[in-house]
Design a protein around this motif. Sequence first.
Motif, PDB file in Angstrom:
ATOM      1  N   THR A   1      -8.730   0.083   5.983  1.00 11.07           N
ATOM      2  CA  THR A   1      -7.502  -0.699   6.170  1.00 11.07           C
ATOM      3  C   THR A   1      -6.461   0.099   6.947  1.00 11.07           C
ATOM      4  O   THR A   1      -5.844  -0.427   7.886  1.00 11.07           O
TER       5      THR A   1
ATOM      6  N   ASN B   1      -9.526   1.449   1.509  1.00  6.66           N
ATOM      7  CA  ASN B   1      -8.200   1.955   1.895  1.00  6.66           C
ATOM      8  C   ASN B   1      -8.266   2.670   3.239  1.00  6.66           C
ATOM      9  O   ASN B   1      -7.402   2.479   4.092  1.00  6.66           O
TER      10      ASN B   1
ATOM     11  N   LYS C   1      -0.926   7.343   1.547  1.00  5.45           N
ATOM     12  CA  LYS C   1      -2.328   7.231   1.940  1.00  5.45           C
ATOM     13  C   LYS C   1      -2.457   7.389   3.452  1.00  5.45           C
ATOM     14  O   LYS C   1      -3.460   7.901   3.936  1.00  5.45           O
TER      15      LYS C   1
ATOM     16  N   MET D   1       0.842  -1.184   0.000  1.00  3.08           N
ATOM     17  CA  MET D   1       0.000   0.000   0.000  1.00  3.08           C
ATOM     18  C   MET D   1       0.884   1.242   0.000  1.00  3.08           C
ATOM     19  O   MET D   1       1.926   1.277   0.647  1.00  3.08           O
TER      20      MET D   1
END
Length: 180
Positions: A147, A144, A5, A1
Amino acid sequence: MDVTKHCKLCDYQKIDFKTGTYCGLTNRKPEFHGKCVNAKFDNKLEYEINSINVEYENILKTKWRAYIYFITFLIIGTISIIAGCYIGWILFENWNYGHKFDRYTGSAAVMLILGSILFIFPIATNYLSHYLNNFKLIKVKKENLDTILSLYGIKYDIDINFLKNNSDDDIEIDLKITRK
């Protein structure tokens, strides 16, 4: 990932057009694996949770409309093609070429069939594909977010009420954030 983010939710995030996202504490690009030990989720967190979940709920509200438009225009297009074929079949069965009525009726049959294929069916698929594309995009954003928050032991419970006609001003949001 992508680690940026995580930064999107962090209060220390800085953005520069030249370097992109960087940490306000270290003044460098984010360099961590898993989760950041310096992350501070306060001011930006609530805004991101609210905006992503409101967008998600807005898309979900358009689901049935997209399917109804798709089915309606699909039925209209199919009926138009059947009508065009039926008119064409009657014309060829009673062929009397040279009469203006026959030429106009034949043109109408062709227009019904081509109009359905070129205009009505694309309208039907446009509504559905627009919904599906938007749903996929916001679903990825929401996944996202969830998570990243689960990595930091943050859970939230959100209740969204749209008071009037999907207006952004008339949304009531009840958000409860719990941290482990």
